[in-house]
Design a protein around this motif. Structure first.
Motif, mmCIF file in Angstrom:
data_model
loop_
_atom_site.group_PDB
_atom_site.id
_atom_site.type_symbol
_atom_site.label_atom_id
_atom_site.label_comp_id
_atom_site.label_asym_id
_atom_site.label_seq_id
_atom_site.Cartn_x
_atom_site.Cartn_y
_atom_site.Cartn_z
ATOM 1 N N LEU A 66 0.818 -1.111 -0.038
ATOM 2 C CA LEU A 66 -0.124 0.018 -0.106
ATOM 3 C C LEU A 66 0.899 1.248 -0.109
ATOM 4 C CD1 LEU A 66 -2.962 1.497 0.462
ATOM 5 C CD2 LEU A 66 -2.097 1.392 3.052
ATOM 6 N N ALA A 67 1.923 1.337 0.994
ATOM 7 C CA ALA A 67 2.679 2.560 0.956
ATOM 8 C C ALA A 67 3.306 2.772 -0.156
ATOM 9 C CB ALA A 67 3.639 2.227 2.174
ATOM 10 N N ARG A 68 3.860 1.715 -0.938
ATOM 11 C CA ARG A 68 4.786 1.885 -2.335
ATOM 12 C C ARG A 68 3.672 2.377 -3.252
ATOM 13 N NH1 ARG A 68 7.953 -2.878 -4.075
ATOM 14 N NH2 ARG A 68 8.622 -1.331 -5.419
ATOM 15 N N ASP A 69 2.490 1.632 -3.234
ATOM 16 C CA ASP A 69 1.474 1.907 -4.187
ATOM 17 C C ASP A 69 1.191 3.387 -4.092
ATOM 18 O OD1 ASP A 69 -0.578 2.022 -5.882
ATOM 19 O OD2 ASP A 69 -1.651 0.249 -5.068
ATOM 20 N N LEU A 70 1.095 3.812 -3.004
ATOM 21 C CA LEU A 70 0.589 5.109 -2.860
ATOM 22 C C LEU A 70 1.625 6.208 -2.964
ATOM 23 C CD1 LEU A 70 -1.880 5.173 0.398
ATOM 24 C CD2 LEU A 70 -2.245 4.985 -2.195
ATOM 25 N N ALA A 71 2.893 5.689 -2.961
ATOM 26 C CA ALA A 71 4.093 6.677 -3.413
ATOM 27 C C ALA A 71 4.343 6.592 -4.748
ATOM 28 C CB ALA A 71 5.321 5.902 -2.483
ATOM 29 N N GLY A 72 3.442 5.810 -5.468
ATOM 30 C CA GLY A 72 3.697 5.754 -7.031
ATOM 31 C C GLY A 72 4.803 4.869 -7.202
ATOM 32 N N GLU A 73 5.333 3.844 -6.431
ATOM 33 C CA GLU A 73 6.374 3.086 -6.828
ATOM 34 C C GLU A 73 5.918 1.640 -7.590
ATOM 35 O OE1 GLU A 73 8.617 2.281 -3.234
ATOM 36 O OE2 GLU A 73 8.670 4.474 -2.752
ATOM 37 N N ILE A 74 4.549 1.415 -7.436
ATOM 38 C CA ILE A 74 3.964 0.139 -8.118
ATOM 39 C C ILE A 74 2.962 0.914 -9.120
ATOM 40 C CG2 ILE A 74 2.522 -1.742 -7.825
ATOM 41 C CD1 ILE A 74 3.869 -1.924 -4.988
ATOM 42 N N VAL A 75 2.914 0.162 -10.160
ATOM 43 C CA VAL A 75 1.779 0.349 -11.190
ATOM 44 C C VAL A 75 1.054 -0.509 -10.930
ATOM 45 C CG1 VAL A 75 1.208 0.746 -13.537
ATOM 46 C CG2 VAL A 75 3.490 1.474 -12.709
ATOM 47 N N GLU A 76 -0.374 -0.280 -10.372
ATOM 48 C CA GLU A 76 -1.282 -1.401 -10.110
ATOM 49 C C GLU A 76 -1.735 -1.807 -11.738
ATOM 50 O OE1 GLU A 76 -3.655 -3.194 -7.881
ATOM 51 O OE2 GLU A 76 -1.561 -3.352 -7.294
ATOM 52 N N VAL A 77 -2.094 -3.092 -11.770
ATOM 53 C CA VAL A 77 -2.946 -3.532 -13.137
ATOM 54 C C VAL A 77 -4.338 -3.495 -12.635
ATOM 55 C CG1 VAL A 77 -3.243 -5.410 -14.575
ATOM 56 C CG2 VAL A 77 -1.188 -5.086 -13.497
#
Ligand SMILES: Cc1cc2nc3c(=O)[nH]c(=O)nc-3n(C[C@H](O)[C@H](O)[C@H](O)COP(=O)(O)OP(=O)(O)OC[C@H]3O[C@@H](n4cnc5c(N)ncnc54)[C@H](O)[C@@H]3O)c2cc1C
Ligand code: FES
Ligand code: FES
Length: 471
Positions: free
Chosen positions: A457-468
């Protein structure tokens, strides 16, 4: 809709374009009706639990398009007043449809056992989407297993058929649904209003309360127990309604996951992605939000997401009227809920997103598609000035019920969502959960992955993960 009861001793529906009235017990499986009562053996039985798609048929309920559905976990009760098409009903004047033709000429079939189901699934897709993306073709096939051909020629057949053009036939006039069908000692009630539903529930608290049947039908498919009285929620206006305001949606309990997917797709892409992974096209066409909550599985996918979103649930009974409570308070213990024997779930109200809020839900399962969660983590956060001002973290698969992680939440409040706060929240995980080991995953796996999802979640919200995201 009339106030006059319409009673019958037979299930009436349109089968491959022709009206039929079959005197079968309403708890007979639709697959049994098709193969053994109507003698149409093109529809196959593979798993008898909604997993393989060999039994896929097209069902039209009301005005919408024909939808792929699994006949093995459907009952005759769900056929009354519908239009059912089996593989035998596709050809017109002896001419193969573009999907059948492409499957035959592309080498898309070997032993052929899965082929009727695949033809029906692809027909359902192409009647709705004339020129689908490849991803949509895979999605339409996620509920269909082929053990020998391999999927590439099947996907190619779908593309060939799309190029040829698949026309959706016009709807046959649907027979009026009966309010009561009684045959062979099994009685089906089809109430149309909430008042009628709650009156029936009060009169028959032990009756099977049937929505989409994708949970109940799995147990019914092996005929180990009879359903002598069924109350269907599928016609109840209040339970089929979707209300929408600027602040929230209210989904009637009998609204299907496919309908919810369409409603939330733009506002909650992460929720849409979760729903896209909910069973298969066939399961989402029939399975309802009320059924998912009513079954109260600790690994059901809807509840953690809806709890994190702050959903409320409305219940009603004839004696007590309506009451609304936070969804998180509905689940009491393993498969035990707030629902009283004379109550029904009426609706679920889901807040829409506001500025400064984030929502993500991540599902871990053994397969990407057509599999229920081992662990599901759903996270809603409100932030201001870079700090978390409010949050709801909810997990499925971590306890006997879907549940909020309040100790973890406390570690995030009034702090930025960063490595430090996330690590402290993860340390608090054991205060919230002591998960069990089962064949889906060990307790250690569950703890480890629940922690990993918060990192994600933290990485996702920091823009480090591109969610499919969902299609
Ligand atoms: C192959 C397959 C894949 C699946 N994949 C998933 C998945 O990925 N994720 C997931 O979460 N689930 C999954 N499921 C489970 C199931 O599809 C869902 O739980 C679905 O939402 C159930 O809804 P339904 O309408 O079919 O429920 P039904 O089977 O009709 O009912 C389920 C229960 O809810 C009760 N109920 C229904 N409506 C009400 C109401 N209005 N008030 C009170 N009680 C009610 C019923 O009495 C019953 O006890 C899967 C099932 C199958 C067969
Ligand atoms: S027989 Fe496998 S899904 Fe119905
Ligand atoms: S062709 Fe044999 S299972 Fe698909």
């Amino acid at each position: 809709m009339t106030d006059q009861p319409r009673t019958s001793d037979s299930i009436r529906f349109v089968l491959n374009g022709k009206p039929v009235a079959l005197a079968v017990r309403p708890d007979t499986t639709a697959l049994d009706v098709i193969r053994n009562h109507a003698g149409l053996t093109g529809t196959k039985e593979g798993c008898a639990e909604g997993d393989c798609g060999a039994c896929t048929v097209l069902l039209r309920r009301g005005e919408g398009p024909r939808q792929a559905a699994n006949a093995c976990i459907m009952t005759a009760a769900q056929l009354d007043g519908t239009e059912l098409t089996t593989v035998e009903g596709l050809k017109q004047d002896g001419v193969l449809t573009p999907v059948q033709d492409a499957m035959a000429s592309n080498g898309s079939s070997q032993c052929g056992f899965c082929t009727p189901g695949i033809v029906m699934a692809l027909t359902g897709l192409l009647e709705k989407a004339a020129d689908p993306e490849e991803e949509a073709i895979h999605d339409a096939l996620a509920g269909n297993l082929c053990r020998c051909t391999g999927y590439r020629p099947i996907v190619e057949a779908a593309k060939t058929a799309a190029k040829a053009g698949v026309a959706a036939p016009s709807a046959a006039g649907l027979p009026e649904k009966q309010t009561e069908v009684s045959c062979g000692g099994s009685v089906l009630h089809q109430p149309e209003t909430l008042d009628q539903l709650t009156a029936l529930r009060a009169a028959y608290p032990d009756a099977v309360l049937l929505a989409g049947g994708t949970d109940l039908g799995v147990a019914r498919a092996d005929y180990h127990s009879d359903w002598d009285r069924i109350i269907s929620t599928a016609q109840v206006g209040e339970l089929r309604a979707i209300g929408e305001t600027a602040d929230a949606w209210t989904f009637g309990a009998a609204v299907t996951w496919e309908e919810i997917l369409q409603a939330v797709r733009a506002d909650y892409p992460s929720l849409a992605t979760l729903i896209r992974r909910f069973g298969s096209t066939q399961i989402r066409a029939m399975g309802t939000v009320g059924g998912n909550i009513g079954t109260a599985s600790p690994i059901g996918d809807g509840p953690p997401a809806l709890i994190a979103l702050g959903a409320t649930i409305t219940l009603a009974s004839k004696a007590g009227g309506a009451r609304t409570l936070p969804l998180e308070d509905f689940f009491l213990d393993y498969r035990k809920t707030e629902l009283k024997p004379d109550e029904v779930i009426v609706s679920v109200t889901v807040p829409r997103p506001k500025a400064g809020e984030e929502f993500r839900v991540y599902k871990l399962s053994k397969r990407y598609d057509q599999d229920i969660s081992t662990v599901c983590g759903a996270f809603w956060l409100a932030t201001e000035g870079g700090k978390v001002t409010a949050c709801r973290l909810a997990y499925g698969g971590m306890a006997a019920i879907p549940k909020r992680a309040k100790a973890m939440e406390n570690k995030l409040l009034d702090r930025p969502l960063d490595r430090g706060s996330v690590s402290e929240a993860i340390e608090a995980l054991s205060e919230d959960f002591s998960p069990l080991s089962d064949w889906r995953g060990s307790a250690a796996y569950r703890k480890k992955t629940a922690a990993a999802l918060l990192h994600r979640l933290a990485r996702d919200l920091a823009g480090e993960i591109v969610e499919v995201m969902a299609l």
